[in-house]
Design a protein around this motif. Structure first.
Motif, PDB file in Angstrom:
ATOM      1  N   LYS A  83       0.889  -1.122   0.011  1.00 23.61           N
ATOM      2  CA  LYS A  83       0.029   0.135  -0.017  1.00 23.61           C
ATOM      3  C   LYS A  83       0.724   1.240  -0.118  1.00 23.61           C
ATOM      4  CE  LYS A  83      -3.983  -2.108   2.391  1.00 23.61           C
ATOM      5  NZ  LYS A  83      -4.697  -2.456   3.478  1.00 23.61           N
ATOM      6  N   HIS A  84       2.097   1.109   0.492  1.00 21.71           N
ATOM      7  CA  HIS A  84       2.933   2.190   0.405  1.00 21.71           C
ATOM      8  C   HIS A  84       3.024   3.099  -1.009  1.00 21.71           C
ATOM      9  CE1 HIS A  84       6.631   4.767   0.794  1.00 21.71           C
ATOM     10  NE2 HIS A  84       6.257   4.825   2.297  1.00 21.71           N
ATOM     11  N   PRO A  85       3.198   4.238  -1.083  1.00 23.59           N
ATOM     12  CA  PRO A  85       3.239   4.827  -2.491  1.00 23.59           C
ATOM     13  C   PRO A  85       4.525   4.235  -3.164  1.00 23.59           C
ATOM     14  CG  PRO A  85       3.478   6.475  -0.835  1.00 23.59           C
ATOM     15  CD  PRO A  85       2.902   5.116  -0.206  1.00 23.59           C
ATOM     16  N   LYS A  86       5.743   4.232  -2.511  1.00 24.49           N
ATOM     17  CA  LYS A  86       7.004   3.785  -3.268  1.00 24.49           C
ATOM     18  C   LYS A  86       6.918   2.267  -3.689  1.00 24.49           C
ATOM     19  CE  LYS A  86       9.767   6.936  -3.610  1.00 24.49           C
ATOM     20  NZ  LYS A  86      11.004   7.411  -4.359  1.00 24.49           N
ATOM     21  N   VAL A  87       6.041   1.439  -3.183  1.00 31.10           N
ATOM     22  CA  VAL A  87       5.920  -0.043  -3.658  1.00 31.10           C
ATOM     23  C   VAL A  87       5.086  -0.102  -4.585  1.00 31.10           C
ATOM     24  CG1 VAL A  87       5.529  -2.253  -2.688  1.00 31.10           C
ATOM     25  CG2 VAL A  87       6.252  -0.698  -1.064  1.00 31.10           C
ATOM     26  N   VAL A  88       5.794  -0.589  -6.076  1.00 28.29           N
ATOM     27  CA  VAL A  88       5.089  -0.629  -7.087  1.00 28.29           C
ATOM     28  C   VAL A  88       5.175  -1.929  -7.819  1.00 28.29           C
ATOM     29  CG1 VAL A  88       5.892   1.774  -7.581  1.00 28.29           C
ATOM     30  CG2 VAL A  88       7.237  -0.076  -8.261  1.00 28.29           C
ATOM     31  N   GLY A  89       5.587  -3.013  -7.174  1.00 30.19           N
ATOM     32  CA  GLY A  89       5.451  -4.301  -7.760  1.00 30.19           C
ATOM     33  C   GLY A  89       5.592  -5.332  -6.628  1.00 30.19           C
ATOM     34  N   ILE A  90       5.175  -6.832  -7.019  1.00 31.70           N
ATOM     35  CA  ILE A  90       5.321  -7.706  -6.155  1.00 31.70           C
ATOM     36  C   ILE A  90       6.413  -8.823  -6.413  1.00 31.70           C
ATOM     37  CG2 ILE A  90       3.791  -9.738  -5.285  1.00 31.70           C
ATOM     38  CD1 ILE A  90       2.778  -7.080  -4.279  1.00 31.70           C
ATOM     39  N   GLY A  91       7.315  -9.041  -5.731  1.00 32.80           N
ATOM     40  CA  GLY A  91       8.361  -9.949  -6.034  1.00 32.80           C
ATOM     41  C   GLY A  91       9.723  -9.250  -5.700  1.00 32.80           C
ATOM     42  N   GLU A  92      10.642 -10.011  -5.744  1.00 28.58           N
ATOM     43  CA  GLU A  92      10.805 -11.210  -6.583  1.00 28.58           C
ATOM     44  C   GLU A  92      10.492 -12.499  -6.200  1.00 28.58           C
ATOM     45  OE1 GLU A  92      15.085 -12.598  -8.183  1.00 28.58           O
ATOM     46  OE2 GLU A  92      15.307 -10.625  -7.132  1.00 28.58           O
ATOM     47  N   THR A  93       9.897 -13.020  -6.994  1.00 31.07           N
ATOM     48  CA  THR A  93       9.432 -14.625  -6.754  1.00 31.07           C
ATOM     49  C   THR A  93       9.468 -15.499  -7.768  1.00 31.07           C
ATOM     50  OG1 THR A  93       7.290 -15.844  -5.924  1.00 31.07           O
ATOM     51  CG2 THR A  93       7.007 -14.071  -7.635  1.00 31.07           C
ATOM     52  N   GLY A  94       9.269 -16.727  -7.649  1.00 29.97           N
ATOM     53  CA  GLY A  94       9.293 -17.704  -8.864  1.00 29.97           C
ATOM     54  C   GLY A  94       9.784 -19.008  -8.346  1.00 29.97           C
ATOM     55  N   LEU A  95      10.752 -19.548  -9.194  1.00 31.52           N
ATOM     56  CA  LEU A  95      11.170 -20.943  -9.133  1.00 31.52           C
ATOM     57  C   LEU A  95      12.582 -21.025  -9.436  1.00 31.52           C
ATOM     58  CD1 LEU A  95       8.167 -22.769 -10.616  1.00 31.52           C
ATOM     59  CD2 LEU A  95       8.515 -22.352  -8.267  1.00 31.52           C
ATOM     60  N   ASP A  96      13.499 -21.618  -8.712  1.00 32.26           N
ATOM     61  CA  ASP A  96      14.912 -21.963  -8.935  1.00 32.26           C
ATOM     62  C   ASP A  96      15.231 -23.362  -8.623  1.00 32.26           C
ATOM     63  OD1 ASP A  96      17.729 -21.772  -9.006  1.00 32.26           O
ATOM     64  OD2 ASP A  96      17.557 -19.529  -8.986  1.00 32.26           O
ATOM     65  N   TYR A  97      15.341 -24.042  -9.528  1.00 32.75           N
ATOM     66  CA  TYR A  97      15.647 -25.356  -9.494  1.00 32.75           C
ATOM     67  C   TYR A  97      17.257 -25.420  -9.664  1.00 32.75           C
ATOM     68  CZ  TYR A  97      10.630 -26.427  -9.651  1.00 32.75           C
ATOM     69  OH  TYR A  97       9.205 -26.441  -9.363  1.00 32.75           O
ATOM     70  N   PHE A  98      18.026 -24.457 -10.185  1.00 36.61           N
ATOM     71  CA  PHE A  98      19.468 -24.843 -10.229  1.00 36.61           C
ATOM     72  C   PHE A  98      20.039 -25.034  -8.888  1.00 36.61           C
ATOM     73  CE2 PHE A  98      23.619 -23.008 -10.421  1.00 36.61           C
ATOM     74  CZ  PHE A  98      24.149 -23.688 -11.802  1.00 36.61           C
ATOM     75  N   TYR A  99      19.721 -23.918  -7.929  1.00 34.43           N
ATOM     76  CA  TYR A  99      20.306 -24.237  -6.465  1.00 34.43           C
ATOM     77  C   TYR A  99      19.441 -25.198  -5.501  1.00 34.43           C
ATOM     78  CZ  TYR A  99      23.710 -20.749  -7.913  1.00 34.43           C
ATOM     79  OH  TYR A  99      24.713 -20.185  -8.361  1.00 34.43           O
ATOM     80  N   ASP A 100      18.269 -24.977  -5.892  1.00 35.31           N
ATOM     81  CA  ASP A 100      17.212 -25.805  -5.178  1.00 35.31           C
ATOM     82  C   ASP A 100      17.559 -25.420  -3.418  1.00 35.31           C
ATOM     83  OD1 ASP A 100      15.334 -26.997  -6.338  1.00 35.31           O
ATOM     84  OD2 ASP A 100      16.757 -28.804  -6.912  1.00 35.31           O
ATOM     85  N   HIS A 101      17.626 -24.118  -3.196  1.00 35.59           N
ATOM     86  CA  HIS A 101      17.925 -23.809  -1.812  1.00 35.59           C
ATOM     87  C   HIS A 101      16.615 -23.911  -0.744  1.00 35.59           C
ATOM     88  CE1 HIS A 101      21.703 -22.494  -2.579  1.00 35.59           C
ATOM     89  NE2 HIS A 101      21.592 -21.152  -3.091  1.00 35.59           N
ATOM     90  N   SER A 102      15.412 -23.886  -1.541  1.00 34.19           N
ATOM     91  CA  SER A 102      14.068 -24.202  -0.573  1.00 34.19           C
ATOM     92  C   SER A 102      13.581 -25.116  -1.345  1.00 34.19           C
ATOM     93  CB  SER A 102      13.304 -22.980  -0.837  1.00 34.19           C
ATOM     94  OG  SER A 102      13.842 -21.885   0.202  1.00 34.19           O
ATOM     95  N   PRO A 103      12.744 -26.087  -0.723  1.00 34.70           N
ATOM     96  CA  PRO A 103      12.048 -27.134  -1.199  1.00 34.70           C
ATOM     97  C   PRO A 103      11.118 -26.613  -2.458  1.00 34.70           C
ATOM     98  CG  PRO A 103      11.926 -27.350   1.155  1.00 34.70           C
ATOM     99  CD  PRO A 103      12.415 -26.208   0.664  1.00 34.70           C
ATOM    100  N   ARG A 104      11.121 -27.522  -3.586  1.00 34.44           N
ATOM    101  CA  ARG A 104      10.181 -27.030  -4.624  1.00 34.44           C
ATOM    102  C   ARG A 104       8.923 -26.778  -4.472  1.00 34.44           C
ATOM    103  NH1 ARG A 104      13.350 -30.464  -9.835  1.00 34.44           N
ATOM    104  NH2 ARG A 104      15.205 -29.623  -9.386  1.00 34.44           N
ATOM    105  N   ASP A 105       8.189 -27.640  -3.511  1.00 31.84           N
ATOM    106  CA  ASP A 105       6.744 -27.477  -3.189  1.00 31.84           C
ATOM    107  C   ASP A 105       6.641 -26.042  -2.444  1.00 31.84           C
ATOM    108  OD1 ASP A 105       8.135 -28.498  -0.905  1.00 31.84           O
ATOM    109  OD2 ASP A 105       6.399 -29.172  -0.105  1.00 31.84           O
ATOM    110  N   LEU A 106       7.584 -25.840  -1.580  1.00 37.81           N
ATOM    111  CA  LEU A 106       7.321 -24.307  -0.977  1.00 37.81           C
ATOM    112  C   LEU A 106       7.661 -23.216  -1.878  1.00 37.81           C
ATOM    113  CD1 LEU A 106       8.706 -24.969   2.585  1.00 37.81           C
ATOM    114  CD2 LEU A 106       6.439 -24.919   1.940  1.00 37.81           C
ATOM    115  N   GLN A 107       8.461 -23.390  -2.809  1.00 35.26           N
ATOM    116  CA  GLN A 107       8.702 -22.363  -3.920  1.00 35.26           C
ATOM    117  C   GLN A 107       7.679 -22.099  -4.551  1.00 35.26           C
ATOM    118  OE1 GLN A 107      12.248 -22.324  -6.558  1.00 35.26           O
ATOM    119  NE2 GLN A 107      13.173 -23.950  -5.036  1.00 35.26           N
TER     120      GLN A 107
END
Length: 265
Positions: A83-107
Motif C-alpha cells: 500500500k505504500h506509494p513507493k512500492v510498485v511491484g510484487i516480488g521477486e518470486t518464482g522458481l529456482d531449480y538450479f540451486y534448490d535452496h528451498s523445497p520445490r513445493d514451498l517455492q
C-alpha cells in the motif's frame, strides 16, 4: 533516459557508497531505479532506500531461495505492505531449480501467493526462474486462467519456449548484462525474436556486470551498456531503444507517475 528495472540497492555491496552509486546512475542517463525485495525481514531497509531517493522505487516479495525460511505469510501480508506509494511491484518470486535452496513445493506455494497478491493489488509480478521452465510456465498459465495479472520475467536467460509462453500471456521480458556475455549465444537468438515493445533492461546489481565490466561489482549505471548491446543486437537506434524500454517500464509499473522521470532529469 533509461530505467534500471531490477537492482538490489539494499545489499551490503552498496552500503558504504550508496549516494555515489545513485549519483553515477543519474550521470549515466539512468533516470529511475527499482530496488527489489527478496526477504520480508529486510523489506524495511528496501523501503527506506526508496523513501530516501526520489528516483528509486521498490517492490515487496520473497525470493524463491528464501521460500523455506521466510514462509508462513499469506498474500494479504504482501498486499498490505504494497500500500505504500513507493512500492510498485510484487516480488521477486518464482522458481529456482538450479540451486534448490528451498523445497520445490514451498517455492511453488510462495509463487502462487505472490501471484494472488499481484492480482489483488493490480501491481506487476517480478518473476525469477532458473532451470524451471516447465513448472514456471505451468503455474503462470494456471494462475492466468484463474484471474488476470501482469508480470515481467526478470534477468531472462530461458528458452524460446519460455519466452513465447510469457509473451503469449502478455508479460514482459527483462534483459540483464548476461546478454553481453560471449557464451550467451542462445540467449541472443531468443532476444532477437522478442518485440521491442515487450522488453525492459536491468542490472540485477550487484551481480552480473555487463561487458566491459564483467567480473566487477555491478551497479545501476551499467544499465546503459546492456541497453546499447541490445539495441545493436536488434539493429535498432540506441536512443529509440532506450525510449521504448522506458515506455515499457511505465506501461508495466503504472503506479509510478511519469512525472518521476522528469523530476529525475
Amino acid at each position: 533516459m533509461l530505467v534500471d528495472s531490477h537492482c538490489h540497492l539494499d545489499f551490503p555491496d552498496f552500503s558504504e557508497e550508496l549516494e555515489a552509486v545513485v549519483a553515477r546512475a543519474g550521470d549515466a542517463g539512468i533516470g529511475l531505479m527499482l530496488t527489489i525485495g527478496t526477504k520480508l525481514e529486510k523489506f524495511p531497509g528496501v523501503l527506506a532506500i526508496a523513501e530516501r531517493f526520489p528516483n528509486v522505487y521498490c517492490t515487496v516479495g520473497v525470493h524463491p531461495h528464501e521460500a523455506e525460511h521466510d514462509w508462513g505469510y499469506a498474500a494479504e501480508t504482501l498486499v498490505d505492505l504494497a500500500k505504500h506509494p513507493k512500492v510498485v511491484g510484487i516480488g521477486e518470486t518464482g522458481l529456482d531449480y538450479f540451486y534448490d535452496h528451498s523445497p520445490r513445493d514451498l517455492q511453488i506455494k510462495s509463487f502462487r501467493a505472490h501471484i494472488e497478491a499481484a492480482r489483488q493489488t493490480g501491481l506487476p509480478l517480478i518473476v525469477h526462474t532458473r532451470d524451471a521452465d516447465d513448472d514456471t510456465i505451468r503455474v503462470m498459465e494456471e494462475e492466468k486462467r484463474a484471474g488476470d495479472y501482469s508480470a515481467v520475467i526478470h534477468c531472462f536467460t530461458g528458452t524460446q519456449r519460455l519466452a513465447d509462453a510469457s509473451l503469449a500471456m502478455g508479460f514482459f521480458i527483462s534483459l540483464s548484462g548476461i546478454l553481453t556475455f560471449k557464451n550467451a549465444v542462445d540467449l541472443r537468438a531468443v532476444v532477437k525474436s522478442v518485440p521491442t515493445d515487450r522488453l525492459l533492461v536491468e542490472t540485477d546489481s550487484p551481480y552480473l556486470a555487463p561487458i566491459p565490466h564483467r567480473g566487477k561489482r555491478n551497479e545501476p549505471a551499467f544499465t546503459a551498456h546492456t541497453a546499447k548491446f541490445a539495441a545493436d543486437l536488434k539493429e535498432e537506434d540506441q536512443a529509440r531503444f532506450a525510449s521504448a524500454t522506458t515506455e515499457n517500464f511505465f506501461r508495466l509499473f503504472n503506479k509510478i507517475p511519469r512525472s518521476a522521470l522528469a523530476q529525475a532529469a
